[in-house]
Design a protein around this motif. Structure first.
Motif, PDB file in Angstrom:
ATOM      1  N   TYR A 180      -3.118  24.237 -91.817  1.00 22.08           N
ATOM      2  CA  TYR A 180      -3.882  22.892 -92.021  1.00 22.08           C
ATOM      3  C   TYR A 180      -5.634  23.031 -91.743  1.00 22.08           C
ATOM      4  CZ  TYR A 180       0.746  20.602 -91.904  1.00 22.08           C
ATOM      5  OH  TYR A 180       1.893  20.177 -92.189  1.00 22.08           O
ATOM      6  N   PHE A 181      -6.284  22.153 -92.445  1.00 16.79           N
ATOM      7  CA  PHE A 181      -7.647  22.378 -92.514  1.00 16.79           C
ATOM      8  C   PHE A 181      -8.375  21.084 -92.502  1.00 16.79           C
ATOM      9  CE2 PHE A 181      -6.219  26.555 -94.116  1.00 16.79           C
ATOM     10  CZ  PHE A 181      -7.153  27.372 -93.457  1.00 16.79           C
ATOM     11  N   ARG A 182      -9.477  20.759 -91.892  1.00 15.33           N
ATOM     12  CA  ARG A 182     -10.457  19.721 -92.274  1.00 15.33           C
ATOM     13  C   ARG A 182     -11.639  20.322 -92.730  1.00 15.33           C
ATOM     14  NH1 ARG A 182     -12.682  16.536 -86.678  1.00 15.33           N
ATOM     15  NH2 ARG A 182     -13.906  18.321 -86.036  1.00 15.33           N
ATOM     16  N   MET A 183     -12.078  19.279 -93.508  1.00 11.50           N
ATOM     17  CA  MET A 183     -13.370  19.771 -94.406  1.00 11.50           C
ATOM     18  C   MET A 183     -14.635  18.719 -93.656  1.00 11.50           C
ATOM     19  SD  MET A 183     -11.938  20.352 -97.985  1.00 11.50           S
ATOM     20  CE  MET A 183     -10.605  19.076 -97.816  1.00 11.50           C
ATOM     21  N   ILE A 184     -15.606  19.172 -93.342  1.00 14.36           N
ATOM     22  CA  ILE A 184     -16.675  18.574 -92.745  1.00 14.36           C
ATOM     23  C   ILE A 184     -18.060  18.756 -93.687  1.00 14.36           C
ATOM     24  CG2 ILE A 184     -18.398  18.070 -90.699  1.00 14.36           C
ATOM     25  CD1 ILE A 184     -15.726  19.909 -89.419  1.00 14.36           C
ATOM     26  N   GLN A 185     -18.410  17.547 -94.434  1.00  8.72           N
ATOM     27  CA  GLN A 185     -19.056  17.849 -95.554  1.00  8.72           C
ATOM     28  C   GLN A 185     -20.605  17.366 -94.605  1.00  8.72           C
ATOM     29  OE1 GLN A 185     -18.227  16.392 -99.346  1.00  8.72           O
ATOM     30  NE2 GLN A 185     -16.320  15.944 -98.728  1.00  8.72           N
ATOM     31  N   PHE A 186     -21.563  18.100 -95.289  1.00  8.75           N
ATOM     32  CA  PHE A 186     -22.891  17.729 -94.482  1.00  8.75           C
ATOM     33  C   PHE A 186     -24.000  17.503 -95.741  1.00  8.75           C
ATOM     34  CE2 PHE A 186     -22.689  22.312 -94.437  1.00  8.75           C
ATOM     35  CZ  PHE A 186     -23.870  22.784 -94.881  1.00  8.75           C
ATOM     36  N   HIS A 187     -25.013  16.815 -95.433  1.00  9.40           N
ATOM     37  CA  HIS A 187     -25.930  16.825 -96.105  1.00  9.40           C
ATOM     38  C   HIS A 187     -27.445  16.485 -95.610  1.00  9.40           C
ATOM     39  CE1 HIS A 187     -29.115  14.343 -98.916  1.00  9.40           C
ATOM     40  NE2 HIS A 187     -28.421  14.990 -99.719  1.00  9.40           N
ATOM     41  N   THR A 216      -8.291  17.517-104.497  1.00  6.78           N
ATOM     42  CA  THR A 216      -8.515  16.214-104.483  1.00  6.78           C
ATOM     43  C   THR A 216      -8.823  15.724-103.413  1.00  6.78           C
ATOM     44  OG1 THR A 216      -6.431  16.616-106.184  1.00  6.78           O
ATOM     45  CG2 THR A 216      -6.858  14.109-105.313  1.00  6.78           C
ATOM     46  N   TYR A 217      -8.168  15.729-102.203  1.00  5.47           N
ATOM     47  CA  TYR A 217      -8.599  15.165-101.043  1.00  5.47           C
ATOM     48  C   TYR A 217     -10.359  15.369-100.752  1.00  5.47           C
ATOM     49  CZ  TYR A 217      -3.789  14.711 -99.849  1.00  5.47           C
ATOM     50  OH  TYR A 217      -2.431  14.409-100.080  1.00  5.47           O
ATOM     51  N   PHE A 218     -10.801  16.813-101.121  1.00  6.40           N
ATOM     52  CA  PHE A 218     -12.039  17.034-100.857  1.00  6.40           C
ATOM     53  C   PHE A 218     -12.964  16.139-101.739  1.00  6.40           C
ATOM     54  CE2 PHE A 218     -15.793  19.675-102.424  1.00  6.40           C
ATOM     55  CZ  PHE A 218     -16.423  19.727-101.511  1.00  6.40           C
ATOM     56  N   TYR A 219     -12.754  16.065-102.862  1.00  3.68           N
ATOM     57  CA  TYR A 219     -13.552  15.200-103.750  1.00  3.68           C
ATOM     58  C   TYR A 219     -13.536  13.579-103.514  1.00  3.68           C
ATOM     59  CZ  TYR A 219     -15.053  18.880-106.735  1.00  3.68           C
ATOM     60  OH  TYR A 219     -15.542  20.111-107.082  1.00  3.68           O
ATOM     61  N   GLN A 220     -12.155  13.198-102.909  1.00  2.00           N
ATOM     62  CA  GLN A 220     -12.153  11.620-102.374  1.00  2.00           C
ATOM     63  C   GLN A 220     -13.061  11.498-101.275  1.00  2.00           C
ATOM     64  OE1 GLN A 220      -9.985   8.602-103.778  1.00  2.00           O
ATOM     65  NE2 GLN A 220     -12.010   8.244-102.472  1.00  2.00           N
ATOM     66  N   GLU A 221     -12.968  12.502-100.356  1.00  2.00           N
ATOM     67  CA  GLU A 221     -13.926  12.327 -99.106  1.00  2.00           C
ATOM     68  C   GLU A 221     -15.321  12.515 -99.387  1.00  2.00           C
ATOM     69  OE1 GLU A 221     -10.619  14.162 -95.820  1.00  2.00           O
ATOM     70  OE2 GLU A 221     -12.169  15.216 -96.570  1.00  2.00           O
ATOM     71  N   LYS A 222     -15.822  13.383-100.713  1.00  2.00           N
ATOM     72  CA  LYS A 222     -17.136  13.251-100.974  1.00  2.00           C
ATOM     73  C   LYS A 222     -17.675  12.186-101.510  1.00  2.00           C
ATOM     74  CE  LYS A 222     -19.681  16.577-103.989  1.00  2.00           C
ATOM     75  NZ  LYS A 222     -19.551  17.722-104.819  1.00  2.00           N
ATOM     76  N   GLU A 223     -16.489  11.285-102.421  1.00  2.00           N
ATOM     77  CA  GLU A 223     -17.022  10.124-102.874  1.00  2.00           C
ATOM     78  C   GLU A 223     -17.333   9.253-101.713  1.00  2.00           C
ATOM     79  OE1 GLU A 223     -14.978   6.325-105.713  1.00  2.00           O
ATOM     80  OE2 GLU A 223     -13.977   8.283-105.417  1.00  2.00           O
ATOM     81  N   TYR A 224     -16.314   9.143-100.473  1.00  2.00           N
ATOM     82  CA  TYR A 224     -16.683   8.314 -99.440  1.00  2.00           C
ATOM     83  C   TYR A 224     -18.053   8.750 -98.778  1.00  2.00           C
ATOM     84  CZ  TYR A 224     -11.760   6.892 -99.716  1.00  2.00           C
ATOM     85  OH  TYR A 224     -10.645   6.243-100.009  1.00  2.00           O
TER      86      TYR A 224
END
Length: 302
Positions: free
Chosen positions: A92-99, A179-187
């Motif tokens: 299991y993983f979680r992705m923490i996006q940063f900008h 798919t989850y990654f791109y949804q979270e990216k949209e959020y």
């Protein structure tokens, strides 16, 4: 749009995927909506044109985007529909996006600082010079949402840049993960654009505003009909009620954030209840008012 640039810059090249080596004589731009890259000769672009193109597209820094083996497999999996990266069964993983908002970013130094906050190894992928994702296996998760606030403040003070995070949910490593990654990216994109000066986002922080933004106009009108007039008559009351709700109805914390006395806060809350007849300490009342606050705020930004 990138294809139209081909006619403007005759010696430019269109690329179906991110190049894996540097084009020293070209500026490389990425169009996220079309998932395409274009290389435009540096000598054909004026400084003014370069600044305009940077506003429209992402300027890819190939010098610093070389990926290590683990990062490469994750990059291909998330962005290029590649195979699932090798891992243990039922991982299991979680992705923490940063900008990052700022200029003159040294990716190596930023990456080193980010990794220093984690107790175990994580994978960091740079999507472009300003944006990336930290990939963290479930057993390695060490930072809470509050700790990400500390991380943001530390990065800002050390590098004089603003960094924001979207803390993703934990997902099973499967073909559904992109798919989850791109949804979270949209959020994340929505939060950065619509939620003011917040620098740490998560689903529960973004989704209420995301939901209100996408409500049908008829429903928006019905909610605004009930409370918009009260907020328009007294903008100070609107700010007070919204901060009160965002701080879980904690009067001390709300008064501290608004720099007012608790008695002043209570007076404003009592005044709101008197005008609307809605009790904020009731769950349904608080939910309805918070929805109205978000809609009112969105209207004011138009």
């Amino acid at each position: 749009m990138l294809r139209k640039l081909l006619s403007l810059y005759e010696n430019s090249i269109l690329l179906p995927k991110q190049p894996d080596h540097s084009y020293e004589q070209f500026f490389i731009f990425f169009d996220e909506s079309q998932n395409e890259w274009i290389g435009i000769p540096k000598k054909e672009i004026s400084e003014k044109e370069l600044n305009l193109l940077k506003k429209l597209y992402e300027l890819v820094d190939l010098q610093t985007s070389s990926l290590k083996t683990g990062s490469q497999s994750w990059y291909e999996f998330l962005y290029l529909k590649g195979p699932i990266p090798p891992s243990n069964t039922e991982a299991y993983f979680r992705m923490i996006q940063f900008h990052i908002k700022g200029d003159g970013i040294n990716q190596n130094e930023i990456e080193s600082a980010l990794k220093g906050f984690f107790t175990d190894e994580v994978i960091i992928i740079w999507e472009n010079v300003n944006r990336g994702v930290i990939i963290e296996e479930k057993k390695l998760i060490s930072l809470s949402e509050k700790e990400f606030i500390t991380l943001s403040e530390t990065i800002e003070s050390d590098f004089f840049i603003k960094i924001s995070f979207y803390i993703g949910k934990i997902h099973l490593l499967s073909h559904d993960l992109p798919t989850y990654f791109y949804q979270e990216k949209e959020y994340f994109n929505f939060g950065k654009k619509n939620l003011g000066n917040t620098f740490n986002f998560a689903f529960e922080r973004v989704f209420p505003a995301y939901l209100t933004y996408h409500l049908q106009d008829e429903l928006k009108h019905k909610v605004k009909q009930e409370l918009n007039e009260v907020f328009l008559d007294d903008q100070e009351m609107f700010s007070t009620i919204k901060v009160f709700l965002e701080n879980n109805l904690n009067a001390s914390m709300t008064a501290k954030k608004l720099y007012i006395h608790r008695n002043t806060l209570q007076y404003r809350i009592d005044k709101f209840v008197e005008k609307t007849g809605i009790q904020l300490k009731d769950f349904y009342g608080a939910f309805t008012v918070f929805l109205a606050c978000l809609l009112f705020e969105q209207e004011q930004k138009k």
